[in-house]
Design a protein around this motif. Structure first.
Motif, PDB file in Angstrom:
ATOM      1  N   ILE A 176      13.294 -10.316 -10.230  1.00  0.00           N
ATOM      2  CA  ILE A 176      12.246  -9.370  -9.835  1.00  0.00           C
ATOM      3  C   ILE A 176      11.827  -8.534 -11.040  1.00  0.00           C
ATOM      4  O   ILE A 176      12.645  -7.881 -11.682  1.00  0.00           O
ATOM      5  N   LYS A 177      10.530  -8.561 -11.331  1.00  0.00           N
ATOM      6  CA  LYS A 177       9.987  -7.819 -12.460  1.00  0.00           C
ATOM      7  C   LYS A 177       9.097  -6.647 -12.034  1.00  0.00           C
ATOM      8  O   LYS A 177       8.783  -5.781 -12.866  1.00  0.00           O
ATOM      9  N   ALA A 178       8.672  -6.615 -10.753  1.00  0.00           N
ATOM     10  CA  ALA A 178       7.783  -5.537 -10.304  1.00  0.00           C
ATOM     11  C   ALA A 178       7.957  -5.296  -8.811  1.00  0.00           C
ATOM     12  O   ALA A 178       8.200  -6.235  -8.043  1.00  0.00           O
ATOM     13  N   VAL A 179       7.833  -4.034  -8.432  1.00  0.00           N
ATOM     14  CA  VAL A 179       7.816  -3.649  -7.023  1.00  0.00           C
ATOM     15  C   VAL A 179       6.485  -2.980  -6.743  1.00  0.00           C
ATOM     16  O   VAL A 179       6.103  -2.020  -7.428  1.00  0.00           O
ATOM     17  N   LEU A 180       5.775  -3.489  -5.748  1.00  0.00           N
ATOM     18  CA  LEU A 180       4.459  -2.986  -5.378  1.00  0.00           C
ATOM     19  C   LEU A 180       4.577  -2.237  -4.058  1.00  0.00           C
ATOM     20  O   LEU A 180       4.919  -2.826  -3.024  1.00  0.00           O
ATOM     21  N   PHE A 181       4.308  -0.961  -4.092  1.00  0.00           N
ATOM     22  CA  PHE A 181       4.460  -0.102  -2.919  1.00  0.00           C
ATOM     23  C   PHE A 181       3.113   0.166  -2.254  1.00  0.00           C
ATOM     24  O   PHE A 181       2.133   0.497  -2.934  1.00  0.00           O
ATOM     25  N   ASP A 182       3.090   0.046  -0.937  1.00  0.00           N
ATOM     26  CA  ASP A 182       1.984   0.615  -0.175  1.00  0.00           C
ATOM     27  C   ASP A 182       2.115   2.131  -0.254  1.00  0.00           C
ATOM     28  O   ASP A 182       3.192   2.653  -0.595  1.00  0.00           O
ATOM     29  N   ASN A 183       1.052   2.839   0.060  1.00  0.00           N
ATOM     30  CA  ASN A 183       1.067   4.304  -0.024  1.00  0.00           C
ATOM     31  C   ASN A 183       1.389   4.938   1.330  1.00  0.00           C
ATOM     32  O   ASN A 183       2.502   5.385   1.577  1.00  0.00           O
ATOM     33  N   ASP A 184       0.400   4.941   2.214  1.00  0.00           N
ATOM     34  CA  ASP A 184       0.549   5.598   3.516  1.00  0.00           C
ATOM     35  C   ASP A 184       1.581   4.887   4.381  1.00  0.00           C
ATOM     36  O   ASP A 184       1.512   3.677   4.595  1.00  0.00           O
ATOM     37  N   GLY A 185       2.529   5.652   4.872  1.00  0.00           N
ATOM     38  CA  GLY A 185       3.587   5.100   5.713  1.00  0.00           C
ATOM     39  C   GLY A 185       4.801   4.648   4.934  1.00  0.00           C
ATOM     40  O   GLY A 185       5.858   4.416   5.523  1.00  0.00           O
ATOM     41  N   VAL A 186       4.668   4.532   3.615  1.00  0.00           N
ATOM     42  CA  VAL A 186       5.793   4.118   2.772  1.00  0.00           C
ATOM     43  C   VAL A 186       6.195   5.249   1.832  1.00  0.00           C
ATOM     44  O   VAL A 186       7.331   5.705   1.837  1.00  0.00           O
ATOM     45  N   LEU A 187       5.249   5.694   1.017  1.00  0.00           N
ATOM     46  CA  LEU A 187       5.530   6.776   0.072  1.00  0.00           C
ATOM     47  C   LEU A 187       5.239   8.145   0.669  1.00  0.00           C
ATOM     48  O   LEU A 187       5.760   9.155   0.190  1.00  0.00           O
ATOM     49  N   VAL A 188       4.411   8.187   1.688  1.00  0.00           N
ATOM     50  CA  VAL A 188       4.088   9.445   2.343  1.00  0.00           C
ATOM     51  C   VAL A 188       3.830   9.162   3.820  1.00  0.00           C
ATOM     52  O   VAL A 188       3.178   8.186   4.176  1.00  0.00           O
ATOM     53  N   ASP A 189       4.372   9.996   4.691  1.00  0.00           N
ATOM     54  CA  ASP A 189       4.320   9.775   6.143  1.00  0.00           C
ATOM     55  C   ASP A 189       3.028  10.355   6.706  1.00  0.00           C
ATOM     56  O   ASP A 189       3.041  11.334   7.462  1.00  0.00           O
ATOM     57  N   THR A 190       1.908   9.730   6.355  1.00  0.00           N
ATOM     58  CA  THR A 190       0.604  10.294   6.698  1.00  0.00           C
ATOM     59  C   THR A 190      -0.053   9.686   7.921  1.00  0.00           C
ATOM     60  O   THR A 190      -1.033  10.235   8.417  1.00  0.00           O
ATOM     61  N   GLU A 191       0.429   8.551   8.405  1.00  0.00           N
ATOM     62  CA  GLU A 191      -0.308   7.848   9.443  1.00  0.00           C
ATOM     63  C   GLU A 191      -0.552   8.712  10.678  1.00  0.00           C
ATOM     64  O   GLU A 191      -1.660   8.758  11.200  1.00  0.00           O
ATOM     65  N   TRP A 192       0.473   9.406  11.147  1.00  0.00           N
ATOM     66  CA  TRP A 192       0.291  10.249  12.331  1.00  0.00           C
ATOM     67  C   TRP A 192      -0.691  11.382  12.048  1.00  0.00           C
ATOM     68  O   TRP A 192      -1.491  11.770  12.905  1.00  0.00           O
ATOM     69  N   PHE A 193      -0.636  11.915  10.813  1.00  0.00           N
ATOM     70  CA  PHE A 193      -1.550  12.999  10.442  1.00  0.00           C
ATOM     71  C   PHE A 193      -2.987  12.497  10.436  1.00  0.00           C
ATOM     72  O   PHE A 193      -3.892  13.169  10.951  1.00  0.00           O
TER      73      PHE A 193
END
Length: 209
Positions: A2-19
């Motif tokens: 593994i050379k790279a990790v690709l992160f989604d933003n909303d719901g992964v790095l910040v709990d924004t979906e409910w907001f």
């Protein structure tokens, strides 16, 4: 390897979906919409969202979308309260192992940058990319494929970390091993298509081998 990790933003790095769901519903109520239950559009995108609320009238749809912009500015995301506190230390640990870190999101780049600034992630990221700049939204894998291209890595050298069905599908279609971060209690997401469901971002480190 593994050379790279690709992160989604909303719901992964910040709990924004409910907001987002509640803020959007509050705005639409000012436009005459009535909700018995707040629609849960977690993990979708702008095109899907506004077609959902106004499927038949494109002019009205655009009016609603444009009217939402100042409403968003007046009701900003409380990133300090909602950010995933594991994000920075996990990215630091990945970079110490020589693994590149990227955010690849369906959200606009301005929203990605707001989270990056609030969470202090700038120096642990190799790339920030929005699907708005890639010609297609998740579940299309375009944003992940473009991120891999920019990072100089192949799909089999990447992990994708997602939460929503659209995002998981995009990750799987990109050819990368796709992990689904388990949602918080009370949030229901179909994560069955992921290669693995993880309890926290720290579980990403186990995947490095």
């Amino acid at each position: 390897m593994i050379k790279a990790v690709l992160f989604d933003n909303d719901g992964v790095l910040v709990d924004t979906e409910w907001f987002y769901n509640r803020r959007r519903a509050a705005y639409l109520e000012t436009k005459g919409f009535v909700f018995d239950e707040i629609p849960d559009l977690s993990g979708t995108n702008d095109v899907y969202v506004w077609e959902y609320f106004e499927p038949d009238d494109p002019v009205r749809r655009e009016e609603l979308k444009q009217g939402y912009l100042p409403y968003m500015e007046a009701h900003p995301v409380p990133y300090d309260e909602l950010m995933n506190r594991d994000a920075r230390p996990v990215m630091e640990a990945l970079q110490e192992r020589g693994v590149k870190c990227a955010i690849a999101s369906s959200g606009q780049i301005e929203m990605i940058q707001q989270l990056v600034d609030a969470a202090g992630l700038e120096d642990v990221l190799d790339l920030k990319l929005s699907a708005h700049d890639c010609g297609a939204f998740k579940p299309d894998p375009a944003v992940y494929l473009r991120a891999m291209e920019l990072l100089g890595v192949e799909p089999e050298e990447c992990l994708v970390v997602e939460d929503s069905p659209f995002g998981i599908e995009a990750g799987v279609r990109s050819g990368a091993r796709t992990l689904a971060l388990k949602p918080k209690e009370g949030v229901e997401l179909d994560q069955s298509a992921a290669d693995r469901v993880i309890d926290s971002l720290w579980d990403v480190l186990e995947e490095l081998g």
